[in-house]
Design a protein around this motif. Structure first.
Motif, short mmCIF file in Angstrom:
data_model
loop_
_atom_site.label_atom_id
_atom_site.label_comp_id
_atom_site.label_asym_id
_atom_site.label_seq_id
_atom_site.Cartn_x
_atom_site.Cartn_y
_atom_site.Cartn_z
N ALA B 288 0.80 -1.22 0.00
CA ALA B 288 0.00 0.00 0.00
C ALA B 288 0.84 1.28 0.00
O ALA B 288 0.38 2.31 -0.47
CB ALA B 288 -0.95 0.00 1.20
N ARG B 289 2.04 1.22 0.54
CA ARG B 289 2.83 2.45 0.66
C ARG B 289 4.21 2.27 0.02
O ARG B 289 5.18 1.96 0.70
CB ARG B 289 2.98 2.84 2.12
CG ARG B 289 1.78 3.55 2.71
CD ARG B 289 1.93 3.74 4.19
NE ARG B 289 2.10 2.46 4.84
CZ ARG B 289 1.09 1.63 5.12
NH1 ARG B 289 -0.13 1.99 4.85
NH2 ARG B 289 1.32 0.47 5.68
N PRO B 290 4.33 2.47 -1.28
CA PRO B 290 5.59 2.19 -1.97
C PRO B 290 6.71 3.14 -1.56
O PRO B 290 7.88 2.78 -1.62
CB PRO B 290 5.24 2.38 -3.45
CG PRO B 290 4.05 3.27 -3.45
CD PRO B 290 3.30 2.97 -2.20
N GLN B 291 6.33 4.38 -1.14
CA GLN B 291 7.40 5.34 -0.80
C GLN B 291 8.04 5.00 0.53
O GLN B 291 9.06 5.55 0.90
CB GLN B 291 6.85 6.77 -0.78
CG GLN B 291 5.81 7.08 0.28
CD GLN B 291 4.45 6.46 -0.02
OE1 GLN B 291 4.25 5.77 -1.00
NE2 GLN B 291 3.48 6.69 0.86
N ASN B 292 7.45 4.03 1.26
CA ASN B 292 7.93 3.73 2.61
C ASN B 292 9.02 2.66 2.60
O ASN B 292 8.88 1.60 3.19
CB ASN B 292 6.73 3.27 3.45
CG ASN B 292 6.90 3.64 4.92
OD1 ASN B 292 7.81 4.40 5.26
ND2 ASN B 292 6.06 3.11 5.77
N THR B 293 10.12 2.94 1.91
CA THR B 293 11.26 2.02 1.94
C THR B 293 12.36 2.63 2.79
O THR B 293 12.38 3.84 3.02
CB THR B 293 11.81 1.79 0.53
OG1 THR B 293 12.25 3.05 0.00
CG2 THR B 293 10.77 1.18 -0.39
N ARG B 294 13.23 1.80 3.28
CA ARG B 294 14.37 2.28 4.08
C ARG B 294 15.62 1.53 3.65
O ARG B 294 15.55 0.36 3.30
CB ARG B 294 14.16 2.03 5.58
CG ARG B 294 12.95 2.70 6.19
CD ARG B 294 13.17 4.19 6.42
NE ARG B 294 12.05 4.78 7.13
CZ ARG B 294 10.89 5.11 6.57
NH1 ARG B 294 10.71 4.92 5.28
NH2 ARG B 294 9.92 5.65 7.28
N LEU B 295 16.76 2.23 3.71
CA LEU B 295 18.04 1.58 3.48
C LEU B 295 19.02 2.18 4.48
O LEU B 295 19.66 3.19 4.20
CB LEU B 295 18.50 1.80 2.03
CG LEU B 295 19.69 0.95 1.58
CD1 LEU B 295 19.33 -0.52 1.57
CD2 LEU B 295 20.17 1.38 0.19
N ARG B 296 19.06 1.58 5.67
CA ARG B 296 19.93 2.12 6.72
C ARG B 296 21.24 1.33 6.71
O ARG B 296 21.23 0.11 6.51
CB ARG B 296 19.28 1.95 8.08
CG ARG B 296 18.03 2.78 8.29
CD ARG B 296 17.50 2.57 9.69
NE ARG B 296 16.50 3.57 10.03
CZ ARG B 296 15.19 3.39 9.88
NH1 ARG B 296 14.73 2.27 9.38
NH2 ARG B 296 14.35 4.33 10.25
N ASN B 297 22.35 2.02 6.97
CA ASN B 297 23.58 1.25 7.11
C ASN B 297 23.62 0.61 8.49
O ASN B 297 22.75 0.86 9.33
CB ASN B 297 24.82 2.09 6.78
CG ASN B 297 25.16 3.11 7.85
OD1 ASN B 297 24.81 2.95 9.02
ND2 ASN B 297 25.83 4.18 7.46
#
Lengths: 404, 440
Positions: B288-297
Motif C-alpha cells: 500500500a505504501r511504496p514510498q515507505n522504503t528504508r536503506l539504513r547502514n
C-alpha cells in the motif's frame, strides 16, 4: 542563635560555601530521582500475575512433530499425574513470565476496522484455567464442552474468559459479556470476566497493557502441545518439578527438555525481573556512596574551617561563649549551607526528572520525595558536622592569648 | 623544576594524610563507577564491524497491504519481497537471514538431542560479515540454488559435539534430515549480534539479549525451508498463516535482507532499485505504501533499533552524576588544603616565586592526587567489571578492560583532578605575600 554573624562569616568564604551547597544540590537531585527509580522498579516487580504462582510450575518440551503431538501430550499428562503431590497437570501455551505464544492484535468488529490492541491469548486445555486460579467476577465458568479440538494456530471460534482490565479497555462502561473479539477471521465470544490475568511479559512496550489477556479453551493437539502447567502444594513444588524434568526422558525420550524454560512460576518471575533487581541494588549502592562522599566533603571542609577559626573560637570562648554556643554555631552554619543546597537541589531534581521522563518513560516525580530527600540531607549534614563542631567546642579559651 | 614541584606536592600530601586519603578516595570511587559503566557502554555501543559497517545496509520495504497509518515499515519482510530483492542481485553482495529453533542430533555421538537456534541464510553471509572459519569454509552460491544439505557449525557446538576436532565432512541430523558439515567457525562473538536484530523499538530498552552468542548452526536458506518447515516464527502477520510455521505463502513478515554496497554511487542506485521495486509491487496491488522504503547502514540500523539497553545508559548517566559530585567534593577539599597553607605560599611568594609558579605547584599536587585516585579507580573499575561479569546478562562474558579504556581511566582521573585543582590553585596563587607574612 544569631544568624547574622554566621552569614557574615560565610560571605567571606563564598567559594567554599558555594561548592558545598552545589554538592548538596547535586546529591539532592540524584538522591530524589534514584529513590524514585528504585520505587518504580519495586512497583514493576510487584506486578500481579493473577495466577496462583506459589503452587504452579511449567515444563517445556520441544523437538517432536505435529503428528506426534497428541501422543506426546497424552504420555506427558499421564506421566505428570503419576508424580506424587501433583494436584493438576494440563496443557497451556503461554506461561506468565515465561513463553508468550499467543500475542495477537485484535479487533472488536468482523471487518477488522476497530483495532483493540495487542493482547495475549492464553490457549489452554481442560484443567488449566482452574489450575491458574483465575477468579471469575462475572459470567460463567468454562465447561467441559467448551474445550474443542482445533486445527491451525488457534481455534476458529470459542467462548473465552477475559481479564477485567482488557474488557474495560475494549468496552468502557458496557457489559462485556456476550461481546466478541476478532483475530482476522476468528472470533471469540466473552462468556466470563476474570479479576486479573497478566500477559506473560507485562513490561512489553508495544500497543498493549499488562492486564490485556484472555483465556481460550481448547483440546490439546498439534498446535497446543509441549507446554505444561503443573500444580502442586507450594512445599512440594520444587521436588515435583525435579521429578517432572526427570520424567521427560522416560515417557518422551525423543523430545528435548527446555531446561531454562521449565521452572516454577516463582523462579520465572525472579528471572524476569532480575535486571530490575540488579538495577535497584545498584541504585542503592549509588545512594550510599553518594551520601558517604557528600558527608566526607562536609567533614573535610568543616574541619578546615574549625582549624582556621581556632583563634576566633578561643576569643569567643574567652569573652563568655559556652561550648554549646560554639557547637550550635557550626551546626547552624551547616544547616544554612545545606538548606541553600537543598533549595537548588529541588529545582535540579525536578529538571533531572524531566530528562528521565523524556528518555525512560518515567512518570512525574511525586512531590513527597522532595521533603524526604531534604530531611535525609539535613540529617546527613548534621551528623557530618558533629565531629568537627565538637572539636571546635573543645577549643580552650586560652588559645585567644596565644599568637599565631 | 617539575621534579621540585613533585617533591613539594609529595611533602604536602604526606603532611595531612587524612585529607589526602579523602580526596584520593573520592576521585577513585568516582572514576571507578564512571569507568565501569563507560567500559560497558563502550563494549555495547561499539561498531561490530569497524571499516565495513558503512558498506552494509539493511533493506526495508513496507509489505503491509492495508492502508493503515504507520510511519515506519516493519522490521523484516515477507518471503516474496525478500526473495525478489535477493535474487535481483543488484548489490555487490546480498543475503537473506532468518533463525529458527531446530532439533539437532549428531549420529556419531551418544549425546541426547539438542534444540539450538539455526541461522538460515545465503552464501554471501560469511563474506559480507567477515565470519572467521576454523575448518572448511562457506558453502557456495550453487548450494543455495541446489538446496544442498550442508551446514556450518559454531566453534562452541564443534567443541561440544566433536571435542574441537576438525568435523568437516561429518554428518548432523537436523530434525529428520542429514546434513554434511562443510565448515566450522572460529570463535566469533560480534557485539551486538547485529545481523538478526528486530523489534528493538518495542522492547522498552530491555535489549541485553541482542548481545547473545551467534547461532550454533548455519544452513542455506533454501534447504532450511524444507528441513525445518513448520518451525519458523513470524515477526508479524496481517492475516493468520494458513499452516503454522510455514510462512512462504503467508501474509507474514519474517525475513531480514542485508546488502553490501561498496560505493556511494551503488548506494544511490540500490535506493532507486528499492523504490522502483516497491512502486512495481504497489502497481501489482501487493503493498500500500511504496514510498515507505528504508536503506539504513549497519550503525544507523543499530541506532534505530536502540540496541544499547536503557539500563546501561542510565547507569552511565548515574555514574557521571556521581563523578560530578566527587569533583565538587575534591574542589572543596583542595581549596581547604591550599588555603590552609597560605603562610607557606606567602613565604614562597616573598622569596620570589611568581604567581604562575604557585599555580603550577598547586596543579602538580592536584595531578598527583589524580594519579593516585586513578590507581584506586583502576582497582575499583576492575572490581566493578568483575561484578558486571557475574551478572546474568547476555553480554557478561564479553566485559573486559581493554588498553584504550585502561589509558582512559588515568586520563579521566588526572583530568578530573586538574579540573578540580584549577579553581583552588588560582585562589592560592592570588595569596598576597605581605598579609600572610604579617600573621606568621
Amino acid at each position: 542563635m544569631e544568624i547574622q554573624p554566621i552569614l557574615a562569616a560565610l560571605r567571606k568564604h563564598r567559594l567554599a560555601t558555594l561548592l558545598i551547597a552545589l554538592e548538596i544540590a547535586l546529591a539532592c537531585a540524584v538522591l530524589c530521582n534514584a529513590c524514585f527509580l528504585i520505587a518504580n522498579r519495586m512497583d514493576a516487580m510487584r506486578v500481579n500475575s493473577g495466577v496462583e504462582e506459589a503452587s504452579l510450575a511449567t515444563l517445556q518440551i520441544s523437538g517432536f512433530d505435529e503428528k506426534q503431538a497428541s501422543d506426546v501430550n497424552a504420555r506427558m499428562l499421564a506421566g505428570l499425574r503419576t508424580i506424587p503431590g501433583v494436584q493438576s497437570a494440563s496443557v497451556l501455551n503461554s506461561i506468565p513470565f515465561g513463553e508468550h505464544r499467543g500475542r495477537v492484535g485484535i479487533t472488536t468488529d468482523p471487518e477488522g476496522k476497530q483495532f483493540g490492541g495487542v493482547i495475549e491469548l492464553y490457549l489452554g486445555g481442560p484443567g488449566s484455567a482452574e489450575a491458574m486460579g483465575l477468579k471469575l467476577v462475572a459470567g460463567r465458568a468454562l465447561q467441559a464442552d467448551d474445550y474443542q479440538p482445533f486445527t491451525g494456530v488457534f481455534p476458529s471460534s470459542a467462548p473465552v474468559l477475559m481479564a477485567r482490565e482488557l474488557a474495560e479497555h475494549l468496552w468502557p462502561g458496557a457489559d462485556p459479556l456476550g461481546k466478541v473479539i476478532w483475530v482476522d477471521k476468528w472470533s471469540y465470544r466473552v462468556v466470563g470476566i476474570v479479576d486479573h490475568l497478566a500477559t506473560p511479559a507485562p513490561d512489553w512496550a508495544g500497543r498493549s497493557a499488562p492486564g490485556w489477556s484472555a483465556f481460550v479453551p481448547a483440546q490439546p493437539g498439534p498446535s497446543l502441545a509441549g507446554s505444561y502447567l503443573i500444580k502442586a502444594p507450594p512445599a512440594d513444588l520444587d521436588r515435583v518439578l525435579r521429578d517432572a524434568r526427570a520424567l521427560v526422558a522416560k515417557v518422551a525420550p525423543d523430545t528435548v527438555l527446555d531446561q531454562e524454560g521449565s521452572q516454577t512460576i516463582g523462579d520465572l518471575r525472579a528471572q524476569f525481573f532480575q535486571q530490575d533487581r540488579i538495577m535497584a541494588f545498584m541504585l542503592v549502592g549509588v545512594i550510599v556512596a553518594l551520601l558517604l562522599v557528600t558527608a566526607l566533603g562536609i567533614v573535610g571542609l568543616a574541619s578546615f574551617w574549625v582549624q582556621q577559626r581556632r583563634k576566633q573560637i578561643g576569643i569567643r570562648r574567652a569573652i563568655g561563649a559556652t561550648r554549646g554556643d560554639i557547637l550550635r554555631y557550626f551546626q547552624t552554619e551547616n544547616f544554612l549551607i545545606v538548606s541553600g543546597g537543598i533549595g537548588l537541589g529541588m529545582v535540579m531534581a525536578f529538571g533531572l526528572n524531566l530528562a528521565l521522563m523524556k528518555f525512560y518513560e518515567l512518570p512525574h516525580l511525586p512531590l513527597h520525595y522532595l521533603p524526604i530527600g531534604a530531611a535525609a540531607l539535613w540529617t546527613l549534614g548534621q551528623i557530618a558536622v558533629l565531629g568537627p563542631a565538637l572539636r571546635a567546642a573543645a577549643v580552650p579559651p586560652v588559645v585567644a592569648t596565644r599568637s599565631g | 623544576m617539575f621534579a621540585y614541584y613533585l617533591d613539594l606536592a609529595l611533602r604536602s600530601l604526606k603532611r595531612n594524610k587524612v585529607l589526602t586519603a579523602l580526596m584520593v578516595l573520592a576521585i577513585a570511587v568516582g572514576i571507578g563507577a564512571s569507568m565501569t559503566t563507560l567500559t560497558v557502554m563502550h563494549l555495547l555501543s561499539g561498531d561490530p564491524l569497524p571499516g565495513r559497517s558503512d558498506k552494509l545496509f539493511y533493506a526495508q520495504v513496507d509489505d503491509n497491504p492495508l492502508p493503515e497509518k504507520q510511519t515506519e515499515p516493519m522490521d523484516v519482510m515477507t518471503y516474496q519481497s525478500a526473495m525478489d530483492l535477493w535474487s535481483a542481485h543488484q548489490a555487490d553482495r546480498q543475503t537473506i537471514i532468518v533463525d529458527s529453533p531446530v532439533k539437532l542430533r549428531a549420529p556419531d555421538t551418544t549425546l541426547p538431542p539438542l534444540m539450538p537456534s539455526m541461522l538460515s541464510t545465503t552464501a554471501d553471509f560469511f563474506a559480507m560479515f567477515d565470519v572467521p572459519f576454523r575448518y572448511g569454509g562457506p558453502w557456495r552460491a550453487e548450494d543455495d540454488a541446489a538446496r544442498s544439505r550442508v551446514a556450518i557449525i559454531s566453534s562452541d557446538l564443534n567443541d561440544k559435539l566433536f571435542g574441537g576436532a576438525n568435523s568437516v565432512g561429518r554428518t548432523l541430523r537436523l530434525r529428520e534430515t542429514d546434513v554434511r558439515i562443510v565448515g566450522v567457525l572460529a570463535p566469533w562473538r560480534p557485539s551486538p549480534r547485529f545481523y538478526n536484530i528486530a523489534g528493538g523499538r518495542f522492547s522498552g530498552g530491555k535489549t541485553a539479549d541482542y548481545y547473545g552468542r551467534p547461532q550454533d548452526v548455519f544452513t542455506p536458506f533454501s534447504s532450511a525451508l524444507e528441513i525445518n518447515d513448520g518451525n519458523f516464527y513470524q515477526y508479524s502477520c496481517w492475516q493468520l498463516p494458513p499452516s503454522p510455521g510455514h510462512l512462504q505463502n503467508a501474509p507474514c513478515v519474517w525475513l531480514a535482507v542485508w546488502v553490501q554496497l561498496d560505493s556511494p554511487a551503488k548506494v544511490a542506485s540500490f535506493r532507486r532499485f528499492l523504490d522502483g521495486y516497491a512502486a512495481q509491487q504497489q502497481a501489482l496491488g501487493r503493498i500500500a505504501r511504496p514510498q515507505n522504503t528504508r536503506l539504513r547502514n549497519l550503525v544507523e540500523w543499530l541506532d534505530y533499533q536502540g540496541v544499547v539497553p536503557s539500563d546501561v545508559r542510565l547507569q552511565a548517566w548515574l555514574a557521571f552524576g556521581f563523578l560530578a559530585i566527587c569533583l565538587f567534593n575534591t574542589i572543596g577539599l583542595l581549596l581547604a588544603k591550599f588555603l590552609r597553607r597560605g603562610g607557606e605560599i606567602g613565604v614562597r611568594r616573598a622569596l620570589g616565586a611568581s604567581r604562575g609558579a604557585i599555580f603550577q605547584q598547586c596543579l602538580v599536587e592536584a595531578g598527583m592526587i589524580g594519579l593516585l585516585g586513578g590507581l584506586g579507580g583502576l582497582l575499583l573499575t576492575l572490581l566493578g567489571l568483575s561484578l558486571v561479569r557475574r551478572q546474568p546478562v547476555a553480554f557478561a562474558d564479553m566485559v573486559h578492560l581493554d588498553a584504550r579504556m585502561f589509558a582512559l581511566t588515568f586520563a579521566l582521573a588526572i583530568a578530573t583532578s586538574l579540573l578540580a585543582g584549577l579553581l583552588p590553585a588560582l585562589r592560592a596563587s592570588r595569596v598576597a605575600p605581605g598579609l600572610q607574612l604579617k600573621t606568621l
